[in-house]
Design a protein around this motif. Sequence first.
Motif, short mmCIF file in Angstrom:
data_model
loop_
_atom_site.label_atom_id
_atom_site.label_comp_id
_atom_site.label_asym_id
_atom_site.label_seq_id
_atom_site.Cartn_x
_atom_site.Cartn_y
_atom_site.Cartn_z
N CYS A 13 0.99 -3.85 6.27
CA CYS A 13 0.10 -2.96 5.53
C CYS A 13 0.39 -1.53 5.97
CB CYS A 13 -1.37 -3.27 5.82
SG CYS A 13 -1.91 -4.84 5.15
N ILE A 31 -6.57 -2.12 -3.43
CA ILE A 31 -5.27 -2.52 -3.95
C ILE A 31 -4.48 -3.33 -2.91
CG2 ILE A 31 -3.97 -0.43 -3.27
CD1 ILE A 31 -2.62 -0.64 -6.04
N VAL A 32 -4.64 -2.98 -1.63
CA VAL A 32 -3.95 -3.73 -0.57
C VAL A 32 -4.54 -5.13 -0.46
CG1 VAL A 32 -3.57 -3.88 1.92
CG2 VAL A 32 -3.12 -1.74 0.71
N GLY A 89 0.78 -1.23 0.00
CA GLY A 89 0.00 0.00 0.00
C GLY A 89 0.81 1.27 0.00
N HIS A 98 -4.96 5.94 3.74
CA HIS A 98 -5.18 4.50 3.98
C HIS A 98 -6.58 4.06 3.57
CE1 HIS A 98 -6.47 6.65 7.54
NE2 HIS A 98 -7.11 5.60 8.00
N ASN A 151 1.41 -0.12 -7.48
CA ASN A 151 0.29 -0.99 -7.82
C ASN A 151 0.61 -2.41 -7.36
OD1 ASN A 151 1.97 -2.20 -9.82
ND2 ASN A 151 1.31 -0.69 -11.34
N LYS A 174 -8.07 5.07 0.88
CA LYS A 174 -8.05 4.95 -0.59
C LYS A 174 -7.35 3.68 -1.06
CE LYS A 174 -7.73 10.01 -0.79
NZ LYS A 174 -6.83 11.16 -1.10
N GLN A 175 -6.62 3.02 -0.18
CA GLN A 175 -5.77 1.90 -0.56
C GLN A 175 -6.40 0.53 -0.34
OE1 GLN A 175 -3.68 3.66 -2.39
NE2 GLN A 175 -1.88 2.57 -1.64
N ALA A 186 -4.27 0.49 6.01
CA ALA A 186 -4.91 0.44 4.71
C ALA A 186 -5.84 -0.77 4.64
CB ALA A 186 -3.86 0.36 3.61
#
Length: 461
Positions: A331, A354-355, A303, A348, A308, A350-351, A383
């Motif tokens: 994380c 993807i995390v 993250g 955190h 990405n 927003k992630q 995240a």
Amino acid sequence: MYKIKILNFEKKYLLDELIKIFLRPDQYVLTEEEEMDVDLVFNEENFSEKRTIYRQIYDKLSVLTGKQPEWGILTGIRPVKLCGELYENLQDVDLTLRKDVDLTLRILKEEYYISEEKAQLIMDTYLHQKDFCGMAPEKSAGIYIGIPFCPTRCVYCSFASNQVPDIEITKYLTALHKEIEYTGRRMKECGLTAETIYIGGGTPTTLSARQLAELIKQIKDSFDLSQLKEFTIEAGRPDTITEEKLAVIQSAGIERISINPQSMKQHTLDLIGRSHKPEDITKAFALAKKHHFQSINADVIAGLPEENAEDFLETLRELLSLAPENITVHCLAVKRASRLKDIDKDFHYKQAEIVAEMLGKGRKILEEAGYIPYYMYRQKHMAGAFENTGYCKKGKDCIYNIRIMDEHQTIIALGAGGITKVYFPAENRLERVPNVTNYQEYINRIDEMLDRKEKNLFMEV
């Protein structure tokens, strides 16, 4: 802005931690105003069990936001400990292993709303820990020694991490040596032995080779090491690792170190404030392998800014080619004391997606490479509200990491920012004995730190 009211519950901050997993702080306000119109009311029923209130919050906010956090209603940092307590309580009733495992999993999923995957993960981790090291020996302790200095401060860091001239480090070490000598002597007098020693930070290898040698000698001279099972030192930042320092560590018989890249992508390292290059990690591993350390741990973070999923997975692949015995997957957590909090307080949130992808695919890669999840913990403001997981090759578990998360052993912390946790087995209770965090205050008030340990640790054991 949602107006939320919680009734019939005094410690509202406990419930607020769950609300924050669903809603950003700027999306809601907790109110106690009698006449104010509110959007959500929790615990009108005055539930007798806190868990029921948590489930109500989860149910209502899940409908409102469409989110279904995989850790359910859990906000605590030690899910494996919870799993173990549930399992052991069932063992008191029924000694059939398979039945106890199945029932524990059912409770985790149905009463705590934990997903199938996460419930199985903590169950497997607990059973692995139980098999690997069992309960801590009686009258044993883990020793943590903190070195609160780093060459630079990472953008996400919330720990005691100072960039200071050598004269300040010298003053700090004088105070630290005094605390080590006192603690070792009092442990011997009280019949306490060290099971593990862990030198962390900051970055301990910020110290010079001479300072490291003197610190290790002070430790060996002060503590009864007859029952010691493990001695770890975080080398951490590759830009602080030298042949001379590794030789000092290895010659002292210390067999566990960390070399922590966080990412193997140069752009990411520049963004987060690391002063090393990916090739420095490779060189540091080559040096460490030359000294035949029993176990090398490598930390990575899922993250990080502008990464990405493929960037994260490529970091793992490059690390696997270096063959560390342990890999800890963190994380990203955006804490109040970090610079990232000032840059983007909602980073955190927003992630999360993807995390989730990073963790899922990363776990598969690591398990296929023969790594076992052996300890785990969670933090606030992580995240996706996920978890940090330590993976190891078979038999390479870090006992200190397991013990500090299990909380069934006294952990004695020395140095600035160290928090001793005194375990009282008869009551299954912990008492915290903190040192001051500011290293200058620690130096100036070292006698007070010793007095705290005397009154709250050694006079109690």
